[in-house]
Design a protein around this motif. Structure first.
Motif, short mmCIF file in Angstrom:
data_model
loop_
_atom_site.label_atom_id
_atom_site.label_comp_id
_atom_site.label_asym_id
_atom_site.label_seq_id
_atom_site.Cartn_x
_atom_site.Cartn_y
_atom_site.Cartn_z
N LEU A 294 1.40 -1.45 0.13
CA LEU A 294 -0.07 -0.38 -0.11
C LEU A 294 0.66 1.01 -0.20
N VAL A 295 2.21 1.22 0.96
CA VAL A 295 2.98 2.58 0.46
C VAL A 295 3.27 2.55 -0.93
N PHE A 296 3.82 1.97 -1.50
CA PHE A 296 4.41 1.56 -3.33
C PHE A 296 2.87 1.95 -3.82
N ARG A 297 2.37 1.87 -3.51
CA ARG A 297 0.73 2.28 -4.62
C ARG A 297 0.70 3.45 -4.08
N ALA A 298 0.80 4.01 -3.33
CA ALA A 298 0.53 5.13 -2.41
C ALA A 298 1.10 6.28 -3.34
N TYR A 299 2.53 6.03 -2.97
CA TYR A 299 3.93 6.31 -3.61
C TYR A 299 3.83 7.01 -5.49
N SER A 300 3.26 5.11 -5.93
CA SER A 300 3.01 5.03 -7.20
C SER A 300 2.37 6.16 -7.62
N HIS A 301 1.06 6.63 -6.77
CA HIS A 301 0.20 7.08 -7.71
C HIS A 301 1.08 8.76 -7.45
N TRP A 302 0.45 9.37 -6.12
CA TRP A 302 1.17 10.22 -6.09
C TRP A 302 2.30 10.46 -6.76
N LYS A 303 3.55 9.51 -7.55
CA LYS A 303 4.93 10.54 -8.11
C LYS A 303 4.03 10.91 -9.75
N ALA A 304 2.49 9.88 -9.71
CA ALA A 304 2.15 9.72 -11.33
C ALA A 304 1.15 11.69 -11.33
N LEU A 305 0.51 11.81 -10.21
CA LEU A 305 -0.50 12.20 -10.15
C LEU A 305 0.70 13.68 -10.25
N THR A 306 2.14 13.72 -9.59
CA THR A 306 2.91 15.03 -9.67
C THR A 306 3.00 15.37 -11.16
N GLY A 307 3.50 14.14 -11.63
CA GLY A 307 4.40 14.24 -12.73
C GLY A 307 2.83 14.39 -14.03
N SER A 308 1.91 14.19 -14.23
CA SER A 308 0.54 14.46 -15.16
C SER A 308 0.45 16.07 -14.79
N LYS A 309 0.68 16.82 -13.08
CA LYS A 309 0.20 18.10 -13.11
C LYS A 309 1.95 19.16 -13.52
N HIS A 310 2.52 18.27 -13.75
CA HIS A 310 4.14 19.05 -14.55
C HIS A 310 3.70 18.73 -16.03
N LEU A 311 3.25 18.23 -16.42
CA LEU A 311 3.06 17.87 -17.76
C LEU A 311 1.90 19.24 -18.33
N GLN A 312 0.63 18.98 -17.53
CA GLN A 312 -0.17 20.44 -17.59
C GLN A 312 0.30 21.30 -17.46
N PHE A 313 0.92 21.69 -16.80
CA PHE A 313 1.58 23.30 -16.50
C PHE A 313 2.24 23.43 -18.42
N ILE A 314 3.27 22.53 -18.36
CA ILE A 314 4.13 22.80 -19.38
C ILE A 314 2.83 23.08 -20.82
N LEU A 315 2.04 22.37 -20.49
CA LEU A 315 0.66 22.85 -21.91
C LEU A 315 0.48 24.45 -21.62
N GLU A 316 -0.04 24.55 -20.13
CA GLU A 316 -1.50 25.59 -20.40
C GLU A 316 -0.01 26.41 -20.18
N ASN A 317 1.00 26.73 -20.26
CA ASN A 317 1.91 28.29 -20.73
C ASN A 317 3.29 27.73 -21.71
N LYS A 318 2.34 26.69 -22.56
CA LYS A 318 3.18 26.80 -23.99
C LYS A 318 4.38 26.92 -23.82
N LEU A 319 5.13 25.58 -23.41
CA LEU A 319 6.87 25.66 -23.28
C LEU A 319 6.97 24.84 -23.90
N LEU A 320 6.21 24.50 -24.68
CA LEU A 320 6.35 22.89 -25.32
C LEU A 320 7.19 22.74 -26.93
N LYS A 321 8.22 22.04 -26.89
CA LYS A 321 8.89 22.52 -28.50
C LYS A 321 8.79 20.85 -29.17
N PRO A 322 7.85 20.45 -30.51
CA PRO A 322 7.81 19.40 -30.66
C PRO A 322 9.20 19.40 -31.41
#
Length: 324
Positions: free
Chosen positions: A158-186
């Protein structure tokens, strides 16, 4: 920071973030140190042959099977680092560039932001809910502490799953921040195009190693065949072979990428094959219901993966693809 957008099939895509550099020991947080210690412990358990009844080895065998069931989208988001205040400032000031590399013949550039937006947002609620659920469930594993010798496995899971979901959540929010601020270079990659085409043209990794790289004309023809196989987007078609992960990882000198690609291909192949089997069962039921007297003997199950079947189709049409 460099992101890789890797289509596994025509409908599902893996995101992978390149690890730019390992932190120095003095720069690591307590969480980093704890994570590294857990990884080292797990690796030592996998090799352990001397524990009582070999329970450590058994735990890792079943644990690795459980890891394979975790969606590859979650593993991909976990590779994206959390958005710290320092990284936010560097990205907004343009001092840290964010590139996304993709095979342009298999993913049209105009679709890249939309795919990334979907990957960033579609699972955020799930990760948050399941992370909280794992934390709430931890106290209920207390009775397992009474078992001698063996540690409280349910608690650590359960500790691992909680940590795994937290990591995925923070990664998704970082990705969303990049998109919202148009920082992406294809960044379209001809190297990825060649790797994808080679994976579809040749039946094995060894064959693709010895064969010449596909020309741009061949790459274009192969991507066209893939498009036709989808029946105007109504069907999901594999574009990656499981063994192709190693070639792509080697091409970009990213060995950690190999296991992510292999896991993603295995999961998508299983999902597509499962849908095909359900559709076939539905057709048989409809035929049996419509005309019970005309029920035919069920043919042996096709054990080939979607990638293998598509590869055979492509090689059958190989004469239509221009030679190098």
């Amino acid at each position: 920071m460099r992101l890789f957008l890797l289509p596994v099939s025509t409908r599902r895509t893996l995101i992978y973030c390149e690890r730019m550099h390992d932190k120095l020991a003095s720069e690591r947080s307590y969480l980093d140190k704890l994570t590294n210690k857990a990884n080292e412990t797990w690796a030592s358990w996998e090799k352990d042959e001397k524990s009582i009844a070999n329970w450590k080895k058994t735990v890792t065998v079943y644990g690795n099977k459980a890891f394979k069931r975790i969606p590859f989208e979650e593993w991909g988001l976990k590779t994206v680092p959390a958005l710290t205040a320092k990284r936010r400032k560097l990205e907004l000031e343009g001092k840290e560039k964010v590139e996304v590399i993709f095979p342009k013949r298999f993913v049209h550039e105009e679709r890249v932001p939309g795919i990334l937006q979907q990957l960033a947002t579609e699972r955020q609620a799930l990760h948050k809910k399941t992370m909280i659920g794992s934390i709430v469930a931890m106290p209920f594993t207390a009775p397992f502490m009474l078992i001698p010798v063996i540690p409280n496995i349910p608690f650590f899971y359960l500790v691992f799953r909680a940590y795994s979901h937290w990591k995925a959540l923070t990664g998704s929010k970082h990705l969303q921040f990049i998109l919202e601020n148009k920082l992406l270079k294809p960044v379209p990659s001809s190297e990825l195009d060649e790797a994808y085409a080679a994976g579809l043209m040749y039946p094995t990794r060894e064959a693709s190693r010895t064969a010449p790289l596909p020309t741009q004309e061949q790459v274009y023809e192969i991507s066209s065949v893939v498009g036709k196989q989808t029946n105007d987007g109504s069907e999901d078609v594999m574009v990656l072979q499981r063994w192709n992960g190693k070639l792509i990882a080697e091409r970009f000198k990213l060995p950690e990428m190999e296991i992510e690609i292999e896991r993603a291909v295995e999961q998508v192949e299983t999902a597509i094959k499962g849908k095909e089997e359900l559709l076939e069962e539905k057709r048989e039921l409809e035929r049996a219901t419509a005309s019970p007297d005309n029920v035919q003997t069920k043919e042996p199950a096709d054990t080939k993966t979607p990638s293998e079947k598509f590869g055979e189709t492509l090689r059958e049409k190989k004469n239509d693809i221009p030679k190098r």
